[in-house]
Write a protein that holds these residues in place. Structure first.
Motif, PDB file in Angstrom:
ATOM      1  N   UNK A  30     -11.216   1.043   5.207  1.00 14.16           N
ATOM      2  CA  UNK A  30      -9.736   1.080   6.348  1.00 14.16           C
ATOM      3  C   UNK A  30      -8.472   1.078   5.882  1.00 14.16           C
ATOM      4  N   UNK A  31      -8.843   0.172   5.221  1.00 14.03           N
ATOM      5  CA  UNK A  31      -6.690  -0.307   4.237  1.00 14.03           C
ATOM      6  C   UNK A  31      -6.621   0.153   2.939  1.00 14.03           C
ATOM      7  N   UNK A  32      -7.831   1.395   2.545  1.00 17.13           N
ATOM      8  CA  UNK A  32      -7.406   1.666   1.680  1.00 17.13           C
ATOM      9  C   UNK A  32      -7.560   1.600   0.074  1.00 17.13           C
ATOM     10  N   UNK A  71      -2.409   2.464 -11.808  1.00 18.39           N
ATOM     11  CA  UNK A  71      -1.653   3.291 -11.607  1.00 18.39           C
ATOM     12  C   UNK A  71      -2.459   4.063 -10.158  1.00 18.39           C
ATOM     13  N   UNK A  72      -2.928   3.320  -9.911  1.00 14.39           N
ATOM     14  CA  UNK A  72      -3.191   3.830  -8.311  1.00 14.39           C
ATOM     15  C   UNK A  72      -3.030   3.089  -7.203  1.00 14.39           C
ATOM     16  N   UNK A  73      -2.693   1.773  -8.276  1.00 13.66           N
ATOM     17  CA  UNK A  73      -2.298   1.003  -6.614  1.00 13.66           C
ATOM     18  C   UNK A  73      -1.218   1.103  -6.839  1.00 13.66           C
ATOM     19  N   UNK A  74      -0.505   1.609  -8.322  1.00 10.31           N
ATOM     20  CA  UNK A  74       1.293   2.049  -8.215  1.00 10.31           C
ATOM     21  C   UNK A  74       1.362   3.224  -7.020  1.00 10.31           C
ATOM     22  N   UNK A  75       0.486   3.906  -7.267  1.00  8.47           N
ATOM     23  CA  UNK A  75       0.559   5.300  -6.545  1.00  8.47           C
ATOM     24  C   UNK A  75       1.164   5.406  -5.180  1.00  8.47           C
ATOM     25  N   UNK A  76       0.178   4.220  -4.667  1.00  8.55           N
ATOM     26  CA  UNK A  76      -0.241   3.329  -3.086  1.00  8.55           C
ATOM     27  C   UNK A  76       1.393   2.443  -2.687  1.00  8.55           C
ATOM     28  N   UNK A  77       2.197   2.767  -3.588  1.00  2.00           N
ATOM     29  CA  UNK A  77       3.128   1.616  -3.609  1.00  2.00           C
ATOM     30  C   UNK A  77       3.183   0.320  -3.606  1.00  2.00           C
ATOM     31  N   UNK A  93       2.482  -7.214 -14.612  1.00  4.13           N
ATOM     32  CA  UNK A  93       2.532  -6.154 -13.023  1.00  4.13           C
ATOM     33  C   UNK A  93       2.850  -7.173 -12.000  1.00  4.13           C
ATOM     34  N   UNK A  94       3.415  -6.712 -11.135  1.00  3.96           N
ATOM     35  CA  UNK A  94       4.241  -7.493 -10.201  1.00  3.96           C
ATOM     36  C   UNK A  94       3.465  -6.402  -8.630  1.00  3.96           C
ATOM     37  N   UNK A  95       3.752  -7.158  -7.781  1.00  8.00           N
ATOM     38  CA  UNK A  95       3.586  -6.856  -6.140  1.00  8.00           C
ATOM     39  C   UNK A  95       4.840  -6.248  -5.853  1.00  8.00           C
ATOM     40  N   UNK A  96       4.229  -5.667  -4.899  1.00  5.30           N
ATOM     41  CA  UNK A  96       5.495  -5.184  -4.407  1.00  5.30           C
ATOM     42  C   UNK A  96       5.438  -5.559  -2.830  1.00  5.30           C
ATOM     43  N   UNK A  97       6.796  -5.730  -2.184  1.00  2.35           N
ATOM     44  CA  UNK A  97       6.679  -5.898  -0.518  1.00  2.35           C
ATOM     45  C   UNK A  97       5.154  -5.892   0.168  1.00  2.35           C
ATOM     46  N   UNK A  98       5.195  -4.449   0.063  1.00  2.00           N
ATOM     47  CA  UNK A  98       3.819  -3.822   0.426  1.00  2.00           C
ATOM     48  C   UNK A  98       2.757  -4.666  -0.385  1.00  2.00           C
ATOM     49  N   UNK A  99       2.563  -4.728  -1.174  1.00  2.00           N
ATOM     50  CA  UNK A  99       1.556  -5.203  -1.250  1.00  2.00           C
ATOM     51  C   UNK A  99       1.350  -6.584  -1.384  1.00  2.00           C
TER      52      UNK A  99
END
Length: 145
Positions: A30-32, A71-77, A93-99
């Motif tokens: 559910x969280x993709x 790359x896939x995680x980047x596309x998911x922002x 590699x850094x987490x975004x706010x969404x991550x």
């Protein structure tokens, strides 16, 4: 005397891995997020800013697979990659706010997963499992050298 199919320890480990992966995959769907992507995120939630090489080493995966998953995680922002200041050939590699925010949803799932998997198993038994699995890994590593 021949060993039967079910007597191979590698078969039991493989079947257990398939069962565990299927379970966590359904929980994360559910969280993709795929289970392997989740492993990368777990590392980053623990220590943000790891290099791609550090991630590959910690997960025992080749750099090409890690690059594809990133790359896939980047596309998911969920992450961003930045050139390493001391080594221009490397990325951190850094987490975004969404991550970061996703961690609030994922951590309870992984905690529940760990409780489910370890239910009815004593801490002593878990320690033995860890020691035996580590010995198996070392046995294979030594036989390859």
């Amino acid at each position: 005397m021949k060993i039967s199919f079910n007597d191979y320890i590698s078969i039991m480990i493989h079947q257990t891995d398939l069962t565990l992966t299927s379970y966590i995959k359904a929980k994360l769907a559910p969280l993709n997020i795929a289970p392997e992507q989740n492993l990368i995120l777990l590392l980053l939630w623990e220590k943000d800013g790891l290099s791609q090489n550090e991630i590959a080493k910690r997960l025992n995966k080749d750099k090409t697979n890690i690059a594809r998953m990133l790359s896939n995680l980047e596309k998911k922002e969920l992450i961003s990659r930045h050139i390493n200041e001391t080594d221009g050939r490397s990325f951190n590699v850094y987490l975004t706010e969404k991550g970061i925010k996703l961690g609030e949803q994922v951590y309870p799932i992984t905690e529940e997963f760990n409780r489910t998997v370890c239910s009815g198993i004593t801490s002593e038994e878990l320690q033995v499992v860890n020691e035996v699995l580590l010995k198996m890994q070392q046995n294979v590593e030594m036989s390859v050298k």
